[in-house]
Design an enzyme around this catalytic site. Structure first.
Site, PDB file in Angstrom:
ATOM      1  CE1 TYR A  24      -4.338 -24.456  12.496  1.00  0.00           C
ATOM      2  CE2 TYR A  24      -2.521 -23.849  13.939  1.00  0.00           C
ATOM      3  CZ  TYR A  24      -3.308 -23.605  12.830  1.00  0.00           C
ATOM      4  OH  TYR A  24      -3.076 -22.515  12.058  1.00  0.00           O
ATOM      5  CE1 TYR A 152      -0.096 -20.788   9.720  1.00  0.00           C
ATOM      6  CE2 TYR A 152       1.801 -19.670  10.679  1.00  0.00           C
ATOM      7  CZ  TYR A 152       0.476 -20.080  10.761  1.00  0.00           C
ATOM      8  OH  TYR A 152      -0.273 -19.771  11.872  1.00  0.00           O
ATOM      9  CG  ASP A 253       5.867 -13.988   7.397  1.00  0.00           C
ATOM     10  OD1 ASP A 253       6.564 -13.821   8.412  1.00  0.00           O
ATOM     11  OD2 ASP A 253       4.785 -14.604   7.404  1.00  0.00           O
ATOM     12  CE  LYS A 282       6.200 -18.494  15.020  1.00  0.00           C
ATOM     13  NZ  LYS A 282       5.625 -18.611  13.695  1.00  0.00           N
TER      14      LYS A 282
HETATM   15  C1  LIG Z   1       4.357 -18.051  13.256  1.00  0.00           C
HETATM   16  C2  LIG Z   1       4.312 -17.339  11.980  1.00  0.00           C
HETATM   17  C3  LIG Z   1       3.332 -16.360  11.726  1.00  0.00           C
HETATM   18  C4  LIG Z   1       2.224 -16.034  12.700  1.00  0.00           C
HETATM   19  O1  LIG Z   1       2.691 -15.544  13.900  1.00  0.00           O
HETATM   20  P1  LIG Z   1       1.748 -15.605  15.216  1.00  0.00           P
HETATM   21  O2  LIG Z   1       2.562 -14.889  16.251  1.00  0.00           O
HETATM   22  O3  LIG Z   1       1.537 -17.055  15.502  1.00  0.00           O
HETATM   23  O4  LIG Z   1       0.484 -14.907  14.880  1.00  0.00           O
HETATM   24  C5  LIG Z   1       3.376 -15.708  10.504  1.00  0.00           C
HETATM   25  N1  LIG Z   1       4.329 -15.982   9.605  1.00  0.00           N
HETATM   26  C6  LIG Z   1       5.270 -16.912   9.816  1.00  0.00           C
HETATM   27  C7  LIG Z   1       6.319 -17.164   8.770  1.00  0.00           C
HETATM   28  C8  LIG Z   1       5.296 -17.635  11.006  1.00  0.00           C
HETATM   29  O5  LIG Z   1       6.216 -18.583  11.204  1.00  0.00           O
END
Ligand SMILES: *Cc1c(COP(=O)(O)O)cnc(C)c1O
Length: 434
Positions: A24, A152, A253, A282
């Site tokens: 970004y 997100y 997610d 992550k």
């Molecule tokens: C970081 C994140 C993503 C995206 O993961 P990347 O490895 O950066 O592509 C998707 N969903 C959530 C909730 C996140 O925190």
């Protein structure tokens, strides 16, 4: 940046701004970046030898800290075996063992694992699973998604289309982005009940549109990059019931919340309900390698596999990368072999105590913590050019965005470092005035 005169530093930063793009960031107004040459435990070592206590765990990932001997050994041993082989037509012990572990530690109905390379792709895979499922079972009309405002889910097109439309800058990508439905962010706070009126907009949307809706996707309990908001697990209980009533799939997610961050191994445990599809990423590898996983239940797996295509239509080149799987096995076993709940509780107590003085500061709108997450929400967005060096001068690595000055430290951070980290946050926020 007056103190930053080390020769390596200047050379690195000059070469960086000439050639690189950061997350970004502008290419022509290069952002200030701080060269890191090594990292160990909870400390990042800068090119001039200074050490920073890392409050970010490299964006939720490095739960065990850096350069951990157990993790290093696991990767070294896997490197001696093989670093990568294709996953089409081949399999290998690290992928099989990791899939076992993930299906063991998540709810029993999530029994099928699809590996990919990053969180965003894990979300793409989840969305494709939901769409292909409905197509396969003869409901091709169910192709829309419902997401939450302030959500997100990643930066690729499919994921971006379910991010908050404003902070996700949907207008930039115009018609290329599929148009989905958005419900308001849950208004009910984490430790409070969720009333029917708190979820009414979502309920109305599903009642009106369920015939065209494939799935609802949410970050359970913690909305991360879209605002660091914590909401009532009861919202998820109600959401599960709505999805069942209207025959809509539910996708969680947990890319940010998975692996202990909120005080439970997975945030879904706060609510005691199970989604149809779960995204992990992550902290999956303890921050060592990029790897993500999308888990689903038998209904989805069988629906897709018995449909027209006869196969799920996705297959990343680096799928099930053995090095990444080995890192994930080592990280997860390391986490589960220790009283990690106690570490997260201890960190929560330290964040609560350490950040409490910020509540009285004129620039502060709210201070909140959950598990090993601490957030100071300001009334105005910070000026990164000003604020970032202030943290570095105080010997900590904190990377605010917008109005949010927040941390999610490695679980191994001791009380002394937590005190230094939170004191620096309060100090810097105090220096911003009203
Ligand atoms: C970081 C994140 C993503 C995206 O993961 P990347 O490895 O950066 O592509 C998707 N969903 C959530 C909730 C996140 O925190």
């Amino acid at each position: 940046m007056k103190n930053f005169s080390h020769p390596d530093w200047q050379e690195l930063v000059a070469a960086d701004s000439a050639t690189l793009w950061h997350p970004y960031a502008s290419a022509t107004q290069a952002p200030d970046v701080f060269p890191v040459v090594s990292a160990k435990g909870v400390r990042l070592t800068l090119a001039d030898g200074r050490e920073l206590v890392d409050g970010m765990a490299s964006w939720w990932c490095a739960i065990h800290g850096y350069n951990h001997p157990v993790m290093n050994r696991a990767l070294g041993e896997q490197l001696e075996q093989m670093s990568h082989v294709m996953f089409g037509g081949l399999t290998h012990p690290p992928a099989v063992k990791l899939a076992r572990i993930l299906t063991d530690i998540t709810p029993a109905s999530l029994n099928r694992v699809f590996f990919s390379d990053s969180g965003s792709v894990a979300v793409e895979v989840a969305l494709k699973m939901a769409l292909q499922y409905w197509y396969s079972v003869g409901r091709p009309d169910k192709q829309k998604l419902v997401a939450l405002r302030n959500g997100y889910h990643g930066d690729t097109f499919g994921a971006m289309a379910v991010c908050d439309p404003v902070t996700g800058m949907h207008h930039l990508f115009g018609d290329v982005l599929p148009r989905h439905h958005f419900a308001p962010a849950p208004p009910c706070p984490f430790d409070e009940p969720c009333s029917d009126s708190d979820i009414k907009a979502m309920a109305d949307l599903l009642a009106d549109r369920h015939h065209e809706i494939a799935a609802v996707i949410v970050e359970p309990v913690v909305q991360g990059a879209g605002g660091m908001r914590f909401y009532s697990p009861e919202y998820l209980v109600k959401l599960r019931a709505l999805c069942d009533a209207f025959d809509v799939l539910l996708i969680f997610d947990e890319i940010a919340t998975g692996f202990g961050r909120t005080g439970k191994l997975f945030a879904l445990e706060h609510a005691g309900i199970v989604p149809d599809i779960l995204c992990l990423g992550k902290a999956l590898t303890g921050g060592y390698m990029t790897l993500a996983a999308t888990l689903c239940n038998s209904r989805i797996a069988e629906g897709i596999s018995e449909g027209e295509a006869g196969a799920f239509m996705h297959g990343p080149t680096f799928m099930g990368n053995p090095l990444a799987c080995s890192a994930a096995i080592a990280s997860t076993e390391l986490l589960l072999s220790q009283p990690w709940q106690r570490s997260v509780q201890r960190i929560n107590a330290a964040l609560e105590t350490g950040l409490a003085p910020a509540r009285d500061l004129p620039a502060v709108a709210e201070v909140r913590t959950l598990g090993a997450i601490g957030v100071i929400e300001l009334k105005q967005p910070v000026d990164m050019k000003v604020v970032q060096p202030l943290f570095v001068e105080r010997g900590v690595w904190v990377r605010p965005f917008g109005k949010l000055v927040y941390v999610m430290p490695p679980f191994i951070m001791n009380d002394e470092d937590l005190a230094a980290l939170t004191a620096a946050m309060v100090d810097v926020v105090a220096s911003l005035g009203g």
